[in-house]
Design an enzyme around this catalytic site. Structure first.
Site, short mmCIF file in Angstrom:
data_model
loop_
_atom_site.label_atom_id
_atom_site.label_comp_id
_atom_site.label_asym_id
_atom_site.label_seq_id
_atom_site.Cartn_x
_atom_site.Cartn_y
_atom_site.Cartn_z
N GLU A 396 0.85 -1.21 0.00
CA GLU A 396 0.00 0.00 0.00
C GLU A 396 0.88 1.26 0.00
OE1 GLU A 396 -3.57 -0.23 0.32
OE2 GLU A 396 -3.60 -2.40 0.56
C1 LIG Z 1 2.84 -9.75 0.01
C2 LIG Z 1 2.67 -8.65 -0.97
C3 LIG Z 1 1.41 -8.35 -1.45
C4 LIG Z 1 1.24 -7.33 -2.40
N1 LIG Z 1 0.00 -7.12 -2.93
C5 LIG Z 1 -0.13 -6.29 -4.00
C6 LIG Z 1 -1.36 -6.20 -4.71
O1 LIG Z 1 -2.35 -6.84 -4.37
N2 LIG Z 1 -1.40 -5.42 -5.81
C7 LIG Z 1 -0.32 -4.68 -6.22
O2 LIG Z 1 -0.44 -3.97 -7.21
N3 LIG Z 1 0.85 -4.72 -5.55
C8 LIG Z 1 0.97 -5.52 -4.46
N4 LIG Z 1 2.17 -5.61 -3.79
C9 LIG Z 1 3.29 -4.79 -4.23
C10 LIG Z 1 3.69 -3.72 -3.25
O3 LIG Z 1 2.73 -2.71 -3.22
C11 LIG Z 1 5.09 -3.23 -3.64
O4 LIG Z 1 5.98 -4.27 -3.28
C12 LIG Z 1 5.48 -1.93 -3.00
O5 LIG Z 1 4.72 -0.88 -3.52
C13 LIG Z 1 6.96 -1.59 -3.18
O6 LIG Z 1 7.37 -1.76 -4.49
P1 LIG Z 1 8.71 -2.62 -4.79
O7 LIG Z 1 8.56 -3.91 -4.11
O8 LIG Z 1 8.95 -2.61 -6.25
O9 LIG Z 1 9.86 -1.82 -4.06
P2 LIG Z 1 10.69 -0.60 -4.67
O10 LIG Z 1 9.78 0.42 -5.23
O11 LIG Z 1 11.76 -1.12 -5.55
O12 LIG Z 1 11.34 -0.01 -3.35
C14 LIG Z 1 12.52 -0.55 -2.75
C15 LIG Z 1 12.96 0.40 -1.64
O13 LIG Z 1 13.28 1.68 -2.21
C16 LIG Z 1 12.51 2.70 -1.61
N5 LIG Z 1 12.17 3.69 -2.62
C17 LIG Z 1 11.64 3.49 -3.85
N6 LIG Z 1 11.45 4.66 -4.47
C18 LIG Z 1 11.87 5.64 -3.64
C19 LIG Z 1 11.92 7.05 -3.71
N7 LIG Z 1 11.45 7.73 -4.74
N8 LIG Z 1 12.42 7.72 -2.66
C20 LIG Z 1 12.84 7.06 -1.56
N9 LIG Z 1 12.82 5.72 -1.44
C21 LIG Z 1 12.32 5.01 -2.46
C22 LIG Z 1 11.25 1.99 -1.07
O14 LIG Z 1 10.64 2.70 -0.03
C23 LIG Z 1 11.85 0.66 -0.61
O15 LIG Z 1 12.40 0.79 0.65
C24 LIG Z 1 2.35 -6.58 -2.82
C25 LIG Z 1 3.62 -6.88 -2.31
C26 LIG Z 1 3.79 -7.90 -1.41
C27 LIG Z 1 5.17 -8.22 -0.92
#
Ligand SMILES: Cc1cc2nc3c(=O)[nH]c(=O)nc-3n(C[C@H](O)[C@H](O)[C@H](O)COP(=O)(O)OP(=O)(O)OC[C@H]3O[C@@H](n4cnc5c(N)ncnc54)[C@H](O)[C@@H]3O)c2cc1C
Length: 575
Positions: A396
Site C-alpha cells: 500500500e
Molecule cells: C505480500 C505482498 C502483497 C502485495 N499485494 C499487492 C497487490 O495486491 N497489488 C499490487 O499492485 N501490488 C501488491 N504488492 C506490491 C507492493 O505494493 C510493492 O511491493 C510496494 O509498492 C513496493 O514496491 P517494490 O517492491 O517494487 O519496491 P521498490 O519500489 O523497488 O522499493 C525498494 C525500496 O526503495 C525505496 N524507494 C523506492 N522509491 C523511492 C523514492 N522515490 N524515494 C525514496 N525511497 C524510495 C522503497 O521505499 C523501498 O524501501 C504486494 C507486495 C507484497 C510483498
C-alpha cells in the site's frame, strides 16, 4: 467539518474528534458479532493451520461465510447487495478480521483495493454486473498495479492496451507481480498503459483467454494469503471493461490505495490489541525468580508502552475514519471526479496513519515476542504475528513513499493556499522574536498538554519554514529533511488525536497513556526539529534557530518508573 491536514495549525482549543466512545449501538453490535465470528471460525487452531497451509478453497469458504453476514459488502450500497455502512464500521470490521494476518490480507484486498475501484469509479452496468458477485463472495477480487519495473514508481507500468482494429475491444499484454488473491481471484482490476492515453484501469475476468496466473510466492509472513504473478498474453478485453476515464488510471490507483492505507491502519490496530492481550496473559502466567514476570519494572514498561501505542493508533484511526466518511458521504457517489476530490482531502492523514500504525504494530509484536522469551521465538508462539506484521510497512505504498507523499501534499496545499500554512509559519517566526512568547504552564493536564502541543506545532512550522526558505521548490530533492518533517507531522497528529480523545473520556488509564504518548512525541519532535535546523541554517542563524526550538519544546518529562508502573497495574487488572 474538519479540513485535510489542518491538524498542523496551532490552535488554543482541541478539535472535537470522533472516538471509540462515540460508536453507535449498531457499531458496537457489529463489532461484538464480528469478534465472535472471527474467534469461532477464523482464529481457532484448526482454521489457522488450514489457512496457513494456503488451502485457498478453505479461505474462499470463509469469505463466503463472512459474505452471508454482510461483511464483504459492508461499505457497498444496498442496491448492489451491500449494507451501505460507513467508514467507521468498515474500520471496526477490519480491526476484528485482522486477528488472523493471512486471512485479513485476503479479506482486505477483496473488500478494499479489489472492490472499491468498481464501487467508486465503475459505470452503472459495471456495478450491476460485478458488485453483487463480489458482495456475495461468489467472486474474489484483486488489484494489479505492481510490475517488475514498476513498484513505488507506479507510473512506469509497461503492460499495454491497444484498441483492436474493429474498435470492439482492447488487446492487453504484460505481466503483473505480487497480486494478492491472484491464486483464486475471479476478477482483476489491472492498470495498464493505454495507447494514446496513459495509465488506465481495466476489469479482467479470470476466464478471459490469455490471462494466466503464475506461481505462488513463498513469503516471510502472511503465508496463508495468495500472492502471484498475472501474465497477460493478447487478452481481448471488451471496451465496456475500461474502468473510469481512459488515462485517469494513476489517480484512481493512488486514491484507492489511500483508502486501502487507512484500512490497513485499522487492521494494524486489531493486530496490536491481540498482541497486548497475549502479553498481559503470558506475563502474569510466567514465573521467574519466584514471581510473575509482570511484576518486573522492565516488563511493566513494555506493557505500558504497548498500550500507549494502541491508544494512539485507536485515536488516529477513528478520527480519520470519521473525517473520511464525512468527506465522501456528502458527495454524489456516481460522480467520480467529486469522489476523487473527497478522498484526496485526507490524503495526508491516510499516509501518516498508515506509517504510524504499521510501525507501532511492529514495535508491539516485537515486544510481544520479547515478553514471551524463547517461547516467543518458537513456532506456536507469537512469532507468526511478528512475521505477518512486517509486510504492512511495504505494501500500500512503502512507508518511505508515504512519508514523502504526506509532506509533499502538505507543501502543495500550502503553495496553493488551500491550507493557510504560510501565514501560520510567518506568524510563528514573528512571535518567536517576541520575548513574551512563553507563558506559565497551565496546571490542568489537558490544558498543559494542549499548550505543549501548540508549542510543538510552532516548532515544526518553524522548522518547515526554515527548510522552505532555504530550498524552496528544490525541497523535494532533500529527502532526509523531508522524512524528518514527515515524522514531525506523524507525532503532531498522534499527540493531538490522543489528547482530543482523552479530553472526551478522561479515565485514569487514558490519562496515563496520553502522558506516555506526549513524553515520546515531544522528545521525538525536539530531536527531529534539532536535526532539521542544521540542514537549513548555518552559523548565527543556526544558533538562533536551535535556541528557538529548544525554547518552544521545553517540557517536563514524566516519571517513567512511576507512570509505567501505574499504567501496567491498571492494564493487568483489566486483562
Ligand atoms: C505480500 C505482498 C502483497 C502485495 N499485494 C499487492 C497487490 O495486491 N497489488 C499490487 O499492485 N501490488 C501488491 N504488492 C506490491 C507492493 O505494493 C510493492 O511491493 C510496494 O509498492 C513496493 O514496491 P517494490 O517492491 O517494487 O519496491 P521498490 O519500489 O523497488 O522499493 C525498494 C525500496 O526503495 C525505496 N524507494 C523506492 N522509491 C523511492 C523514492 N522515490 N524515494 C525514496 N525511497 C524510495 C522503497 O521505499 C523501498 O524501501 C504486494 C507486495 C507484497 C510483498
Amino acid at each position: 467539518m474538519a479540513k485535510g491536514a489542518d491538524f498542523i495549525l496551532p490552535s488554543d482549543s482541541l478539535p472535537d474528534i470522533f472516538t471509540v466512545n462515540n460508536f453507535t449501538e449498531e457499531q458496537r453490535l457489529i463489532r461484538d458479532t464480528v469478534r465472535e465470528v472471527v474467534a469461532n471460525t477464523i482464529t481457532t487452531d484448526d482454521a489457522v493451520r488450514t489457512i496457513e497451509s494456503k488451502d485457498l478453497s478453505f479461505s474462499r469458504g470463509l469469505m463466503k461465510s463472512l459474505a452471508e453476514l454482510g461483511l464483504l459488502g459492508a461499505e457497498i450500497p444496498e442496491e448492489y447487495g451491500g449494507q451501505g455502512l460507513d467508514k467507521v464500521t468498515g474500520a471496526i470490521i477490519a480491526e476484528e478480521v485482522a486477528k488472523q494476518g493471512s486471512f485479513a490480507c485476503t479479506f482486505l484486498a477483496h473488500t478494499g483495493i479489489g472492490t472499491l475501484p468498481i464501487r467508486f469509479f465503475g459505470t452503472d452496468e459495471q456495478k450491476k454486473k460485478y458488485l453483487p458477485k463480489l458482495v456475495s463472495g461468489e467472486w474474489i477480487a484483486s488489484y494489479c498495479l505492481t510490475e517488475t519495473g514498476a513498484g513505488s514508481d507506479a507510473n512506469s507500468v509497461k503492460t499495454t492496451a491497444v484498441r483492436s482494429e474493429d474498435g470492439s475491444h482492447y488487446i492487453l499484454n504484460g505481466e503483473k507481480i505480487f497480486v494478492t488473491n491472484g491464486g483464486f481471484a475471479d476478477l482483476f482490476t489491472v492498470f495498464v498503459q493505454l495507447e494514446g492515453h496513459g495509465l488506465t484501469a481495466f476489469l479482467l475476468e479470470k476466464t478471459f483467454i490469455g490471462l494466466n496466473v503464475g506461481k505462488e510466492e513463498h513469503k516471510m509472513g502472511i503465508q496463508g494469503s495468495s500472492t502471484t504473478t498475472i501474465v497477460l498474453t493478447d487478452v481481448a478485453v471488451p471496451v465496456d471493461n475500461v474502468l473510469g476515464e481512459p488515462g485517469k488510471g494513476f489517480r484512481i490507483a493512488l486514491n484507492i490505495l489511500n483508502l486501502g492505507r487507512f484500512k490497513l491502519a485499522a487492521a494494524c490496530l486489531g493486530g496490536g490489541r491481540l498482541a497486548i492481550e497475549q502479553s498481559l496473559k503470558y506475563s502474569q502466567d510466567r514465573k521467574q525468580f519466584g514471581k510473575s514476570i509482570s511484576e518486573f519494572g522492565a516488563i511493566r514498561q513494555k506493557l505500558a508502552q504497548m498500550a500507549a501505542k494502541i491508544y494512539a493508533m485507536e485515536s488516529v484511526v477513528y478520527r480519520t475514519a470519521r473525517n473520511l466518511e464525512e468527506a465522501i458521504g456528502k458527495v454524489d457517489t456516481n460522480d467520480s471526479r467529486k469522489i476523487l476530490k473527497a478522498i484526496e482531502e485526507f490524503v495526508v492523514e491516510c499516509s501518516l496513519v498508515k506509517v504510524f500504525c504499521s510501525e507501532a504494530l511492529d514495535f508491539i509484536v516485537d515486544e510481544n515476542v520479547q515478553i514471551h522469551g524463547g517461547s516467543g521465538f518458537c513456532e506456536g508462539g507469537p512469532e507468526r504475528q511478528y512475521r505477518d506484521s512486517r509486510i504492512n510497512r511495504i505494501f500500500e505504498g512503502t512507508n518511505e513513499i508515504n512519508r514523502l507523499l504526506a509532506i509533499g501534499i502538505l507543501l502543495k496545499k500550502a503553495a496553493t493556499g488551500s491550507l493557510p500554512l504560510m501565514s501560520a509559519i510567518k506568524q510563528v517566526v514573528g512571535e518567536s522574536m517576541a520575548p513574551s512568547m512563553m507563558q506559565m504552564e497551565p496546571e490542568d493536564l489537558v490544558e498543559r498538554l494542549t499548550y505543549y502541543l501548540n508549542n510543538a506545532k510552532m516548532a515544526v512550522l518553524f522548522a518547515a519554514g526554515s527548510a522552505y526558505e532555504k530550498y524552496n521548490v528544490k525541497l523535494e530533492e532533500h529527502q532526509i529533511l523531508l522524512m524528518a518533517l514527515s515524522d514531525c507531522l506523524i507525532n503532531i497528529y498522534v499527540m493531538e488525536s490522543s489528547l482530543a480523545a482523552v479530553a472526551k473520556n478522561k479515565t485514569n488509564l487514558n490519562t496515563g497513556l496520553v502522558k506516555l504518548i506526549f513524553n515520546d512525541g515531544l522528545f521525538s519532535v525536539e530531536r527531529l526539529a534539532r536535526e532539521i535546523i542544521p540542514m537549513c541554517a548555518e552559523g548565527d542563524a543556526q544558533k538562533t534557530a536551535l535556541a528557538m526550538v529548544r525554547r518552544l519544546l521545553k517540557f517536563t518529562p514524566v516519571n517513567q518508573e512511576e507512570l509505567c508502573d501505574k499504567v501496567a497495574v491498571d492494564l493487568l487488572k483489566r486483562g
